[in-house]
Design an enzyme around this catalytic site. Structure first.
Site, PDB file in Angstrom:
ATOM      1  N   GLY A 629       8.133  68.239 -34.225  1.00  0.00           N
ATOM      2  CA  GLY A 629       8.052  66.918 -34.829  1.00  0.00           C
ATOM      3  C   GLY A 629       7.831  65.880 -33.760  1.00  0.00           C
ATOM      4  N   GLY A 631       7.742  61.324 -33.136  1.00  0.00           N
ATOM      5  CA  GLY A 631       7.998  60.010 -33.715  1.00  0.00           C
ATOM      6  C   GLY A 631       7.840  58.984 -32.633  1.00  0.00           C
ATOM      7  N   GLY A 632       8.296  57.787 -32.937  1.00  0.00           N
ATOM      8  CA  GLY A 632       8.122  56.695 -32.003  1.00  0.00           C
ATOM      9  C   GLY A 632       8.797  56.939 -30.664  1.00  0.00           C
ATOM     10  CE1 TYR A 633      11.808  60.074 -33.218  1.00  0.00           C
ATOM     11  CE2 TYR A 633      11.750  61.716 -31.482  1.00  0.00           C
ATOM     12  CZ  TYR A 633      11.707  61.390 -32.818  1.00  0.00           C
ATOM     13  OH  TYR A 633      11.533  62.366 -33.747  1.00  0.00           O
ATOM     14  N   GLY A 634       9.299  59.942 -29.121  1.00  0.00           N
ATOM     15  CA  GLY A 634       8.874  61.105 -28.361  1.00  0.00           C
ATOM     16  C   GLY A 634       8.770  62.309 -29.272  1.00  0.00           C
ATOM     17  CE  LYS A 635       4.157  66.025 -28.735  1.00  0.00           C
ATOM     18  NZ  LYS A 635       3.220  66.819 -27.969  1.00  0.00           N
ATOM     19  CB  VAL A 636      11.757  66.994 -32.513  1.00  0.00           C
ATOM     20  CG1 VAL A 636      12.981  67.874 -32.741  1.00  0.00           C
ATOM     21  CG2 VAL A 636      12.091  65.554 -32.806  1.00  0.00           C
ATOM     22  CE  LYS A 650      15.505  60.966 -31.109  1.00  0.00           C
ATOM     23  NZ  LYS A 650      16.430  60.170 -31.901  1.00  0.00           N
ATOM     24  CG  ASP A 746      14.000  55.188 -39.595  1.00  0.00           C
ATOM     25  OD1 ASP A 746      13.341  54.712 -40.550  1.00  0.00           O
ATOM     26  OD2 ASP A 746      13.487  55.827 -38.668  1.00  0.00           O
TER      27      ASP A 746
END
Ligand SMILES: *[C@@H]1O[C@H](CO)[C@@H](O)[C@H](O)[C@H]1NC(C)=O
Ligand SMILES: *[C@@H]1O[C@H](CO)[C@@H](O)[C@H](O)[C@H]1NC(C)=O
Ligand SMILES: *[C@@H]1O[C@H](CO)[C@@H](O)[C@H](O)[C@H]1NC(C)=O
Ligand SMILES: *[C@@H]1O[C@H](CO)[C@@H](O)[C@H](O)[C@H]1NC(C)=O
Ligand SMILES: *[C@@H]1O[C@H](CO)[C@@H](O)[C@H](O)[C@H]1NC(C)=O
Length: 946
Positions: A629, A631-636, A650, A746
């Site tokens: 996955g 998102g705005g923060y980086g990857k999972v 994360k 969120d």
């Protein structure tokens, strides 16, 4: 405050620090002395500070040793007289170390704070010192299965907080001490609920005083007297003589009563009024009985009556067999006569009626029930009675039961390993469970063992012990008539336990922390085999340093660090090298925040620090294949820890890195969050310029994927409701129970994960906000969140309240029924559903807008109420929206009225759906995500009520 008093305070502080330092030093000296007298102590007991260096089996609070739990360590040696110098000790568990021998020394009385003294299954002998009565805090005293001799010290009567007293299976003799004018006695133990004295050589009369509380009532209300609290009384297998005190039936709370195998005489004890009694065994005594004790038939909770060889005569009253829960009646070797008229009045639980060797003559009728009746050795059989009652049934004292594998083929393991129920080779922790009074007598019923196994497994899971599976096998009744079951506990993610794992699991049993259903299994004790194959004896200081840091952080906090530095100073000139290491150990996070005054490791509960190397290895160097996955923060990433435990990692990218301080705050916050419906943090990594959070891996991915049909999970109406309920509960927990309360900020279908049982779990607290000051009711923040789920009121006012999450949750509810993205081709889900809705029509006329995967041949009962609830959640004004607790209640009501059980666990497998072949273009096929940053302008769509 003037300057002088400041100086004084300062001096006192220093003094206190020095005193404390001295005590740490003493604790260390004591443990060090144990090292000199005991063999096989954990190799991690190395260094000079048990509290900072994470000595296995040693627990600390405020840098003082508060627990020593070393069950099953194969320790050998004797108890050092120094050990009570550990004046802060609360728990001492040395169970299952048969090599621990010698006597308990009187100095044991110095443990003024000790609450649990557990020495089950060791090799201790000699007398139990009188000083045992000087442990005012003691709650659990388990000295069973040793070789203690001498008398029971009357001083035990002074342990007014004692809850559990087990002295069984020793060589104690003499009588049970009761109080006199001048001496204490066990009748003073008002709070004790368990007395276990079985398997000793106690003699004399059973003291009546034990069962009364007359002189002692005084100002103690009789309701808390001994009489009222006692639940289990085992005095069996001793040499008690004389008659049973007539006030035995003062013990109205007793569930299990064992008087068997003594030399009791006189009348049978009167049990009338003991309405909670379910197990009674009075066998092998020589009572003077003329008639069958009719009062037994009035005890409506009885499951088991064992009165073999007790000299009873007369007829067996028919009413006896209609006691509703009755399963087993053993009355063999008595002088019972008359008829046994089985008839239909038999309790349908009844399994065994053993009347061997009595004088029963008349015929038996039977109404086709399943109970076993044995009349061998009665005139009835001698004069040619029905064979059915006159042959010894295949009465086995054991069963070949063993836990089945979990749908897998047992692994072929090397000779000393065993294949676990999950078919993995490993070294299990083995031992035997002894059930002293199981309520059942049919050992062949597998459900007995499976439910025990399940409750044990769920216990281990809820306590987060590293257990993969447990196996039960070879149930056998032993000579003491205990049910003995072999237990194997398999390690999770590794082929063997480390010492921490073994001592923790040993403690679970020795301390009776695990309690199986008492009315089925009765009480038990455990005796473990030696575990000779501990993992990681090689001391791995790198990984240890982090976890010890956490332990300190959690236990002590800031001021102690000063102390540690001081300590390090004290040692410096003697042990320069060691001191240096200790300082580093004490503050593994020292590099984080060096210019913040309130430095210190994060205060974590149950989360651990992973090294960058660990995580790199676990994700195959953060390979694309393991990315699950972004998102705005980086990857999972999906990671697999050594031993196979899966985790989700994360990893923040450069732009979204927080300051060390923020990161620390975040993991401290997350580590405090523990709820079934909230994804829990397992650890973190803050190394080599990386910030990573390690979460439990949730097998079935996001709700969003499930709604899109991508995950292959079929979501019927029941499951959708359950997912909504789970997510609502998770959110309610964050709002109402987490401390401090947390606003998620969120909530969206992408942040609700489904585990293998389709339990919903709320994930991703990247934007979460703790409510520092609850009473203010809101926090003012930059607007963050995801378009489509964002509360318009929050957006306008920038005031964040819990109700903003409620809004987002309402959107998720609509998503759950429509499987549409909140904003799709410029259309807003809230508005679209509202436009389509006609409240006067069947299903509010929503058929066209519902998820096409919905099976509409089955009416989704309660859909209307669900939609109403969703709309109340997306009300424009926060105040009008329900609180999450109300949402939870309403979803539960909807489920109940739809005929679904909100508490049921949908254990069904999740692989029964072929979503991709459903033949419709799914709205989620477009993967793009709308992340809203503070700079983006977003106009919340206006919703006009219809
Ligand atoms: C217990 O039995 C004694 C008689 O030995 C009696 O005096 C006392 O009142 C009884 N206590 C209760 C609570 O029934
Ligand atoms: C009674 O004593 C006999 C003979 O010692 C023994 O076999 C039996 O198990 C005892 N019964 C109970 C219920 O303890
Ligand atoms: C059973 O035994 C008692 C005395 O032990 C006697 O009084 C009674 O008559 C006997 N009953 C039968 C049916 O034999
Ligand atoms: C022991 O094992 C558990 C889990 O298997 C792990 O969390 C813990 O860090 C280990 N302890 C040591 C000292 O290696
Ligand atoms: C227990 O310790 C003794 C020595 O103290 C050793 O000989 C024995 O092998 C150990 N047993 C196990 C199972 O480790």
């Amino acid at each position: 405050m003037d300057e002088r008093s400041l100086v004084l305070v300062f001096v006192i502080n220093i003094l206190m620090l020095v005193v404390a330092a001295q005590q740490i030093n003493n604790d260390y000296v004591v443990l060090k002395s144990l090292k000199d007298v005991w063999e096989n102590l954990p190799p991690s007991w190395d260094g000079t500070n048990p509290c900072q260096e994470n000595w296995e089996g040693v627990g600390c609070t405020n840098s003082r040793v508060t627990s020593i739990t070393l069950a099953s360590m194969n320790l050998t040696g004797t108890l050092s007289g120094d050990i009570p110098v550990l004046s802060e000790l609360l728990y001492l568990d040395l169970s299952y170390n048969k090599g621990l021998t010698g006597t308990l020394l009187p100095s044991i009385g110095n443990f003024k704070k000790l609450t649990n003294l557990i020495l089950v299954g060791c090799g201790f002998s000699g007398i139990i010192p009188d000083a045992i009565g000087s442990l005012p805090s003691l709650r659990i005293l388990s000295l069973n299965s040793n070789a203690f001799s001498g008398q029971i010290p009357p001083s035990i009567g002074k342990l007014s907080n004692l809850y559990w007293l087990d002295l069984s299976d020793n060589q104690l003799h003499g009588s049970i001490p009761v109080s006199t004018r001048t001496a204490p006695g066990l009748d003073m133990l008002f709070n004790t609920k368990h007395f276990h004295f079985g398997k000793n050589k106690l003699s004399g009369e059973v003291p009546a005083k034990l069962f009364e509380n007359n002189q002692l009532t005084g100002n103690i209300p009789s309701t808390i007297g001994l009489v009222q609290s006692l639940e289990i009384l085992r005095l069996d297998r001793n040499l008690f003589s004389g008659s049973v005190p007539p006030n035995l039936n003062n013990l109205t709370r007793v569930n299990e009563l064992y008087l068997s195998n003594n030399k009791l005489s006189g009348p049978l004890p009167d049990l009338a009024g003991m309405n909670f009694l379910f197990y009674v065994d009075m066998s092998n005594n020589t009572f003077d009985v003329s008639d069958f004790p009719l009062q037994l038939t009035t005890l409506r909770s009885l499951t088991t009556i064992v009165m073999e060889n007790t000299n009873i005569q007369g007829e067996v009253p028919l009413e006896l067999f209609s006691i509703p829960q009755l399963q087993t009646v053993i009355l063999r070797n008595n002088h019972l006569n008359g008829t046994i008229d089985v008839g239909s009045s038999f309790s349908n639980q009844l399994q065994l009626v053993d009347l061997q060797n009595n004088n029963i003559s008349a015929p038996v009728q039977r109404a086709g029930d399943k109970s076993e009746i044995i009349l061998i050795g009665n005139p009835y059989c001698e004069s040619g009675g029905t064979e059915k009652y006159c042959t010894l049934p295949q009465q086995s004292n054991s069963s070949s039961y063993s836990t089945k594998t979990n749908n897998c083929v047992p692994a072929l393991c090397s000779s000393d390993q065993r294949s676990s129920p999950n078919c993995i080779c490993a070294y299990p922790y083995q031992g035997h469970l002894y059930f002293k009074a199981p309520s059942f007598s049919n050992l062949e019923d597998p459900s007995i063992y499976t439910s025990l196994q399940l409750s044990m497994m769920s216990f281990f899971q809820s306590t987060r012990l590293p257990v993969d599976s447990v196996s039960l096998s070879n149930p056998t009744k032993n000579l003491d008539d205990y049910l003995v079951i072999t237990l194997e506990v398999f390690p999770l993610g590794q082929d063997r336990f480390n010492r921490t794992g073994i001592s923790s699991i040993g403690f679970v049993f020795s301390n009776q922390t695990f309690k199986p259903n008492k009315t089925v299994y009765g009480t038990y004790y455990f005796n473990a085999d030696n575990y000779g194959v501990f993992s990681s004896d090689a001391i791995n200081r790198t990984s240890k340093s982090s976890s010890s840091g956490i332990a300190i952080g959690a236990a002590a906090g800031g001021s102690v660090l000063v102390l540690l530095l001081l300590l390090a100073g004290i040692y410096a000139f003697r042990q320069k090298k060691r001191a240096k290491r200790a300082t580093q150990l004490s503050n593994p996070f020292g590099s984080w925040d060096s210019n913040s005054s309130s430095t210190g490791g994060p205060q974590l509960k149950g989360a651990r620090c992973f090294s960058y190397e660990d995580l790199k290895k676990s994700t195959n160097n953060f390979s694309e294949a393991n990315a699950i996955g972004s998102g705005g923060y980086g990857k999972v990433y999906r990671g697999s820890l050594p031993g196979g435990l899966l985790v989700a990692i994360k990893r923040a990218d450069q732009q979204s890195m927080q300051g060390g301080h923020e990161f620390k705050t975040e993991i401290e916050l997350l580590s405090r969050v523990h709820h079934k419906n909230v994804v829990s943090l397992m650890g973190f990594c803050f190394e080599q310029g990386e910030q990573m959070l390690v979460y439990e891996y949730i097998a079935n991915g996001t709700l969003k994927e499930s709604l899109s049909g991508k995950s292959g999970i079929r979501l019927d109406w029941n499951r959708r409701l359950r997912v909504a309920l789970g997510a609502a509960k998770g959110l309610q927990y964050l709002h109402d129970l987490a401390n401090p309360p947390i606003i998620h900020r969120d909530i969206k279908s992408n942040n609700i994960l489904l585990d293998e049982r389709l339990n919903a779990k709320v994930a991703d607290f990247g934007l979460s906000k703790p409510m520092a000051n609850r009473s203010r009711g809101h926090v003012t923040t930059q607007v963050k969140g995801t378009m489509g789920y964002l509360d318009p009121e929050y957006y306008m006012t920038q005031k964040l309240t819990e109700k903003s999450d409620v809004y987002s949750f309402g959107v998720v509810m609509l998503e759950l029924i429509t499987a549409r993205r909140p904003i799709e081709n410029g259309k807003y889900i809230v508005r679209e559903v509202m436009l389509a809705m006609d409240k006067t029509k069947y299903m509010y006329n929503l058929q066209a807008i519902l998820d096409p995967a919905f099976d509409l041949t089955m009416t989704p009962k309660g859909l209307e109420k669900f939609v109403d609830l969703a709309f109340s959640c997306v009300d424009e004004t926060g105040e009008q929206r329900p609180a999450m607790s109300e949402v939870v209640k309403e979803i539960e009501n909807i489920m109940l009225s739809a005929g679904f059980d909100p508490k049921a666990d949908l254990a069904s497998s999740s692989s029964e759906y072929k979503g991709s072949s459903m033949g419709y273009e799914h709205p989620y096929s477009d993967k793009s995500l709308f992340m809203l940053s503070a700079t983006q302008i977003y106009q919340p769509p206006k919703v006009e009520p219809k």
